[in-house]
Motif scaffolding. Sequence first.
Motif, PDB file in Angstrom:
ATOM      1  N   ALA A 136       0.838  -1.213   0.000  1.00 50.72           N
ATOM      2  CA  ALA A 136       0.000   0.000   0.000  1.00 50.72           C
ATOM      3  C   ALA A 136       0.868   1.256   0.000  1.00 50.72           C
ATOM      4  N   ARG A 137       2.005   1.198   0.693  1.00 52.55           N
ATOM      5  CA  ARG A 137       2.917   2.350   0.701  1.00 52.55           C
ATOM      6  C   ARG A 137       3.656   2.478  -0.627  1.00 52.55           C
ATOM      7  N   ALA A 138       3.948   1.351  -1.267  1.00 49.91           N
ATOM      8  CA  ALA A 138       4.767   1.354  -2.479  1.00 49.91           C
ATOM      9  C   ALA A 138       3.970   1.638  -3.753  1.00 49.91           C
ATOM     10  N   ILE A 139       2.705   1.298  -3.744  1.00 50.28           N
ATOM     11  CA  ILE A 139       1.890   1.470  -4.945  1.00 50.28           C
ATOM     12  C   ILE A 139       1.129   2.779  -4.837  1.00 50.28           C
ATOM     13  N   PRO A 140       1.436   3.718  -5.744  1.00 49.06           N
ATOM     14  CA  PRO A 140       0.676   4.978  -5.694  1.00 49.06           C
ATOM     15  C   PRO A 140      -0.785   4.701  -6.061  1.00 49.06           C
ATOM     16  N   SER A 141      -1.654   5.240  -5.263  1.00 52.23           N
ATOM     17  CA  SER A 141      -3.068   4.991  -5.509  1.00 52.23           C
ATOM     18  C   SER A 141      -3.879   6.213  -5.098  1.00 52.23           C
ATOM     19  N   ASP A 142      -4.891   6.495  -5.880  1.00 54.93           N
ATOM     20  CA  ASP A 142      -5.765   7.609  -5.537  1.00 54.93           C
ATOM     21  C   ASP A 142      -6.992   7.138  -4.764  1.00 54.93           C
ATOM     22  N   MET A 143      -7.045   5.840  -4.467  1.00 55.30           N
ATOM     23  CA  MET A 143      -8.203   5.333  -3.711  1.00 55.30           C
ATOM     24  C   MET A 143      -7.942   5.455  -2.216  1.00 55.30           C
ATOM     25  N   GLU A 144      -9.013   5.408  -1.445  1.00 52.72           N
ATOM     26  CA  GLU A 144      -8.871   5.519  -0.004  1.00 52.72           C
ATOM     27  C   GLU A 144      -8.045   4.355   0.544  1.00 52.72           C
ATOM     28  N   GLN A 145      -7.334   4.619   1.624  1.00 54.33           N
ATOM     29  CA  GLN A 145      -6.388   3.665   2.212  1.00 54.33           C
ATOM     30  C   GLN A 145      -7.037   2.314   2.532  1.00 54.33           C
ATOM     31  N   GLU A 146      -8.214   2.325   3.150  1.00 58.56           N
ATOM     32  CA  GLU A 146      -8.854   1.070   3.539  1.00 58.56           C
ATOM     33  C   GLU A 146      -9.206   0.218   2.322  1.00 58.56           C
ATOM     34  N   LYS A 147      -9.691   0.854   1.265  1.00 63.30           N
ATOM     35  CA  LYS A 147     -10.023   0.115   0.056  1.00 63.30           C
ATOM     36  C   LYS A 147      -8.755  -0.491  -0.552  1.00 63.30           C
ATOM     37  N   ALA A 148      -7.667   0.276  -0.563  1.00 63.21           N
ATOM     38  CA  ALA A 148      -6.404  -0.228  -1.098  1.00 63.21           C
ATOM     39  C   ALA A 148      -5.928  -1.442  -0.302  1.00 63.21           C
ATOM     40  N   LEU A 149      -6.002  -1.369   1.024  1.00 65.42           N
ATOM     41  CA  LEU A 149      -5.585  -2.501   1.861  1.00 65.42           C
ATOM     42  C   LEU A 149      -6.447  -3.733   1.583  1.00 65.42           C
ATOM     43  N   LEU A 150      -7.749  -3.527   1.473  1.00 62.94           N
ATOM     44  CA  LEU A 150      -8.670  -4.631   1.213  1.00 62.94           C
ATOM     45  C   LEU A 150      -8.371  -5.293  -0.127  1.00 62.94           C
ATOM     46  N   VAL A 151      -8.245  -4.488  -1.169  1.00 66.95           N
ATOM     47  CA  VAL A 151      -7.989  -5.035  -2.509  1.00 66.95           C
ATOM     48  C   VAL A 151      -6.637  -5.728  -2.553  1.00 66.95           C
ATOM     49  N   LEU A 152      -5.617  -5.125  -1.965  1.00 62.80           N
ATOM     50  CA  LEU A 152      -4.287  -5.738  -1.983  1.00 62.80           C
ATOM     51  C   LEU A 152      -4.276  -7.080  -1.251  1.00 62.80           C
ATOM     52  N   ALA A 153      -4.960  -7.169  -0.114  1.00 63.08           N
ATOM     53  CA  ALA A 153      -5.030  -8.449   0.608  1.00 63.08           C
ATOM     54  C   ALA A 153      -5.694  -9.515  -0.260  1.00 63.08           C
ATOM     55  N   MET A 154      -6.756  -9.134  -0.952  1.00 60.76           N
ATOM     56  CA  MET A 154      -7.472 -10.077  -1.802  1.00 60.76           C
ATOM     57  C   MET A 154      -6.640 -10.474  -3.029  1.00 60.76           C
ATOM     58  N   VAL A 155      -5.926  -9.521  -3.619  1.00 57.90           N
ATOM     59  CA  VAL A 155      -5.077  -9.834  -4.769  1.00 57.90           C
ATOM     60  C   VAL A 155      -3.943 -10.770  -4.345  1.00 57.90           C
ATOM     61  N   LEU A 156      -3.363 -10.530  -3.178  1.00 61.74           N
ATOM     62  CA  LEU A 156      -2.320 -11.435  -2.693  1.00 61.74           C
ATOM     63  C   LEU A 156      -2.860 -12.845  -2.492  1.00 61.74           C
ATOM     64  N   THR A 157      -4.084 -12.950  -2.003  1.00 63.63           N
ATOM     65  CA  THR A 157      -4.723 -14.267  -1.849  1.00 63.63           C
ATOM     66  C   THR A 157      -4.783 -14.971  -3.195  1.00 63.63           C
ATOM     67  N   LYS A 158      -5.221 -14.244  -4.217  1.00 66.26           N
ATOM     68  CA  LYS A 158      -5.319 -14.818  -5.559  1.00 66.26           C
ATOM     69  C   LYS A 158      -3.952 -15.235  -6.088  1.00 66.26           C
ATOM     70  N   LYS A 159      -2.963 -14.377  -5.921  1.00 63.94           N
ATOM     71  CA  LYS A 159      -1.637 -14.657  -6.467  1.00 63.94           C
ATOM     72  C   LYS A 159      -0.982 -15.851  -5.761  1.00 63.94           C
ATOM     73  N   ILE A 160      -1.170 -15.951  -4.454  1.00 63.59           N
ATOM     74  CA  ILE A 160      -0.613 -17.087  -3.709  1.00 63.59           C
ATOM     75  C   ILE A 160      -1.298 -18.378  -4.148  1.00 63.59           C
ATOM     76  N   ALA A 161      -2.626 -18.349  -4.260  1.00 61.34           N
ATOM     77  CA  ALA A 161      -3.370 -19.548  -4.679  1.00 61.34           C
ATOM     78  C   ALA A 161      -3.057 -19.908  -6.130  1.00 61.34           C
ATOM     79  N   ASN A 162      -2.805 -18.929  -6.979  1.00 54.68           N
ATOM     80  CA  ASN A 162      -2.390 -19.229  -8.353  1.00 54.68           C
ATOM     81  C   ASN A 162      -1.040 -19.940  -8.358  1.00 54.68           C
ATOM     82  N   ARG A 163      -0.152 -19.514  -7.482  1.00 56.21           N
ATOM     83  CA  ARG A 163       1.180 -20.100  -7.423  1.00 56.21           C
ATOM     84  C   ARG A 163       1.128 -21.519  -6.862  1.00 56.21           C
ATOM     85  N   VAL A 164       0.368 -21.702  -5.744  1.00 56.67           N
ATOM     86  CA  VAL A 164       0.253 -23.016  -5.101  1.00 56.67           C
ATOM     87  C   VAL A 164      -1.222 -23.219  -4.730  1.00 56.67           C
ATOM     88  N   PRO A 165      -2.010 -23.791  -5.661  1.00 55.29           N
ATOM     89  CA  PRO A 165      -3.455 -23.938  -5.419  1.00 55.29           C
ATOM     90  C   PRO A 165      -3.816 -24.685  -4.134  1.00 55.29           C
TER      91      PRO A 165
END
Length: 193
Positions: A136-165
């Motif tokens: 969240a600190r590294a990715i510039p974003s114009d969205m509110e902080q809480e939304k960014a944290l929520l989306v990033l947590a969910m994207v990480l979930t997807k990326k981890i599961a894609n790597r090791v289902p």
Amino acid sequence: MEQDIHSYGSTQMERILLYNFLQSSSNCEFGDQLQALQSQGIVPSVRHFCCYDDEGELQTDGNRSGHLQNGELVFDPEVNEEILQMIGAQLAEIGDQLDREIQAKVVNDLVQHFLNENVSREEITQYLSQAVEGLARAIPSDMEQEKALLVLAMVLTKKIANRVPSLLHRVFSTTVNYISQHLHTYIVRMLRE
């Protein structure tokens, strides 16, 4: 068992939202594992959602469930499956845009932590939290902080599961735990808007 039932009910909204996010996301390579979450009852349909009181007892008197927050009783919003599906799909669109911004090293480090079965639930949630906040600190974003944290947590979930289902169940539960601890109030606000 009663505590498990109560804890499970209190994270229901987060579970449904994360499931809908993953289901709506592009490039998910773990569809079978995702369906297994629902067939195992980890993510039941909202139509089957029940409310439990503080002792883990089923509420059948029509009263809404609630929880204590800062010493005050806060009623959980009535959960509407269509709204959660819509919000999950909207967040998935944002997540698809942020997906390419996440460095492989961050995902690989998290995968290693999730593969280590000796790491406690609290420790793995802390690793996820640190990764999300760092992104969240590294990715510039114009969205509110809480939304960014929520989306990033969910994207990480997807990326981890894609790597090791096979890690989907563990990473899903950890992400739900993280979201429940840090972003529950934000989700309640989104549902009310």
